[in-house]
Design a protein around this motif. Sequence first.
Motif, PDB file in Angstrom:
ATOM      1  N   PRO A 276     -12.482   0.090 -33.157  1.00 23.60           N
ATOM      2  CA  PRO A 276     -13.401   1.158 -33.587  1.00 23.60           C
ATOM      3  C   PRO A 276     -13.091   2.460 -32.858  1.00 23.60           C
ATOM      4  CG  PRO A 276     -14.505  -0.336 -32.064  1.00 23.60           C
ATOM      5  CD  PRO A 276     -13.153  -0.932 -32.330  1.00 23.60           C
ATOM      6  N   LEU A 277     -13.294   3.565 -33.564  1.00 24.35           N
ATOM      7  CA  LEU A 277     -13.146   4.883 -32.959  1.00 24.35           C
ATOM      8  C   LEU A 277     -14.531   5.404 -32.577  1.00 24.35           C
ATOM      9  CD1 LEU A 277     -10.475   6.705 -35.156  1.00 24.35           C
ATOM     10  CD2 LEU A 277     -10.168   5.516 -32.994  1.00 24.35           C
TER      11      LEU A 277
ATOM     12  N   LEU B 163      -3.493  17.328 -33.094  1.00 25.31           N
ATOM     13  CA  LEU B 163      -4.782  16.756 -33.462  1.00 25.31           C
ATOM     14  C   LEU B 163      -5.633  17.823 -34.130  1.00 25.31           C
ATOM     15  CD1 LEU B 163      -5.559  14.816 -30.144  1.00 25.31           C
ATOM     16  CD2 LEU B 163      -4.623  13.872 -32.259  1.00 25.31           C
ATOM     17  N   PRO B 164      -6.350  17.474 -35.203  1.00 32.62           N
ATOM     18  CA  PRO B 164      -7.205  18.473 -35.871  1.00 32.62           C
ATOM     19  C   PRO B 164      -8.352  18.901 -34.974  1.00 32.62           C
ATOM     20  CG  PRO B 164      -6.800  16.558 -37.280  1.00 32.62           C
ATOM     21  CD  PRO B 164      -6.336  16.194 -35.908  1.00 32.62           C
ATOM     22  N   LEU B 165      -8.765  20.143 -35.127  1.00 33.71           N
ATOM     23  CA  LEU B 165      -9.905  20.659 -34.384  1.00 33.71           C
ATOM     24  C   LEU B 165     -11.196  20.420 -35.159  1.00 33.71           C
ATOM     25  CD1 LEU B 165      -8.565  24.108 -33.128  1.00 33.71           C
ATOM     26  CD2 LEU B 165      -8.676  21.949 -31.866  1.00 33.71           C
ATOM     27  N   GLY B 166     -12.320  20.500 -34.458  1.00 39.32           N
ATOM     28  CA  GLY B 166     -13.610  20.438 -35.116  1.00 39.32           C
ATOM     29  C   GLY B 166     -14.030  19.033 -35.448  1.00 39.32           C
ATOM     30  N   GLU B 167     -15.075  18.960 -36.318  1.00 32.08           N
ATOM     31  CA  GLU B 167     -15.634  17.678 -36.705  1.00 32.08           C
ATOM     32  C   GLU B 167     -14.683  16.969 -37.644  1.00 32.08           C
ATOM     33  OE1 GLU B 167     -18.182  16.125 -35.726  1.00 32.08           O
ATOM     34  OE2 GLU B 167     -19.214  17.638 -34.542  1.00 32.08           O
ATOM     35  N   LEU B 168     -14.451  15.681 -37.375  1.00 34.43           N
ATOM     36  CA  LEU B 168     -13.606  14.854 -38.227  1.00 34.43           C
ATOM     37  C   LEU B 168     -14.445  13.747 -38.845  1.00 34.43           C
ATOM     38  CD1 LEU B 168     -10.438  14.499 -36.013  1.00 34.43           C
ATOM     39  CD2 LEU B 168     -10.866  16.145 -37.815  1.00 34.43           C
ATOM     40  N   THR B 169     -13.921  13.170 -39.913  1.00 34.96           N
ATOM     41  CA  THR B 169     -14.627  12.055 -40.558  1.00 34.96           C
ATOM     42  C   THR B 169     -14.697  10.889 -39.618  1.00 34.96           C
ATOM     43  OG1 THR B 169     -13.797  12.789 -42.670  1.00 34.96           O
ATOM     44  CG2 THR B 169     -14.636  10.540 -42.554  1.00 34.96           C
ATOM     45  N   ARG B 170     -15.867  10.302 -39.495  1.00 32.43           N
ATOM     46  CA  ARG B 170     -16.068   9.198 -38.566  1.00 32.43           C
ATOM     47  C   ARG B 170     -15.397   7.943 -39.111  1.00 32.43           C
ATOM     48  NH1 ARG B 170     -19.058   8.213 -34.254  1.00 32.43           N
ATOM     49  NH2 ARG B 170     -20.055  10.245 -34.471  1.00 32.43           N
ATOM     50  N   SER B 171     -14.591   7.288 -38.254  1.00 30.72           N
ATOM     51  CA  SER B 171     -13.928   6.040 -38.634  1.00 30.72           C
ATOM     52  C   SER B 171     -14.551   4.905 -37.865  1.00 30.72           C
ATOM     53  CB  SER B 171     -12.426   6.109 -38.329  1.00 30.72           C
ATOM     54  OG  SER B 171     -11.833   7.200 -39.009  1.00 30.72           O
ATOM     55  N   THR B 172     -14.489   3.714 -38.462  1.00 33.69           N
ATOM     56  CA  THR B 172     -15.010   2.528 -37.798  1.00 33.69           C
ATOM     57  C   THR B 172     -13.949   1.456 -37.789  1.00 33.69           C
ATOM     58  OG1 THR B 172     -15.908   1.749 -39.896  1.00 33.69           O
ATOM     59  CG2 THR B 172     -17.383   3.014 -38.478  1.00 33.69           C
TER      60      THR B 172
END
Length: 417
Positions: free
Chosen positions: A262-263, A408-417
Amino acid sequence: MKTFSRLFRRYLLAAVGIVLLMFVLGTSFLGWVLWREGQRPQREYSYSNIADSMVQTADGLAFGPQHTPEEWMDGYSWAMVLDADGRVIWSYALPWTLDRRYTSSDVARFSRWYLDDYPVFCWTEDYGLFVAGTEPGSMWKYTAYASPGMLTDVAGFLLPCLLGMLAAGLAVCFLLSWRGARELLALARRDNARTQWIAGVSHDVRTPLALILGWAEQLEQDAALPAPARQKAGGIRTQSERLRTLIDDLNLTSKLQYGAQPLRRELLTVGPLLRQLVAQFCDSPLADQCDLSLTQTLDAEQAQISADPALLGRLVENLLSNSVRHNPQPVTVCLCAEVRSRQLCLTFTDDGVGYPPAVLAALKEPESSEDAPHILGLHVVEQIAAAHGGTAVFEQSHPHGARAIIRLPLGELTRST
């Protein structure tokens, strides 16, 4: 069951997409055919316009004065006018092979089809029957008939036909998805068993390894032992730490590969995070074997990323440790952070011997071969970067040394599980 549901939705959408694609392709092809037809030379005037323009003169029938005969007949080869008895009373460029008189049955035939292979068009006027012909083979001319009932049947059959095509596509996709689901489930069970086995082995090895590390550290610090014995104990501790790192990397790469890791993302400020990670590495024994520096631009210092701090720490540790372990000591290592194109760019460079060509070649291969060099630590770096939506590039540094670039992308990223 969830896997089957996902596959069913995927193939259902695929079936609908295939039908829509066929419809779009068919419509596009029809539009292309019509466009091509429109690009071909067209007749300037229709045969009905020409027939209406004919005027009666003292010498007989003639084309209207608005245009020359050549302009009126642009796109046609010849023309003639028949009277009520079928005799030719006027003609323009009439081929000599054609008759000069026709019966009513002849007129009935060529008005529908062809006159001696000439496609013809007929128009009735007060002065007679106007007939215009084109060159043989210049067009197809056929007449089709249909009753209202037939058109109704075609309209009623069209929708069931489309639904039948969709149902057939769904049936094929369902069959393929069912077989694919069975294969994916088998692969999932195998991958899960492999992940569990690696995790179990890693857990079982950690306990005796911790004891070896503890005893080796005690022996290394025991002043009663001679110096050669303490040196050997230090070697045991160093190699045990490397073994622990390899076990952790093996467990982590297995989980990342099969989606079992999990991330735990957090919104992190880059400047304090990198200083903390570099400070942690400086507290390790490997820090004594290198000269480490950290450089950050103002944008990178204040930038924020959505990342798992533990995994990002592992990425930094692996790259710094790789520079120290695979180079003669001492080695100078530099970590530079900057922002480029809405991405955080971390550049790790050292002044060592660089990556062996076999390592760079193995990193570019999708799957490692049996004789591939050991790249587990760098592979983990690639996986961690990819899990965060970024990339990892490994190359030689000039004039010598190794360089690893992490984006690495900046800001909010899609949440991974």
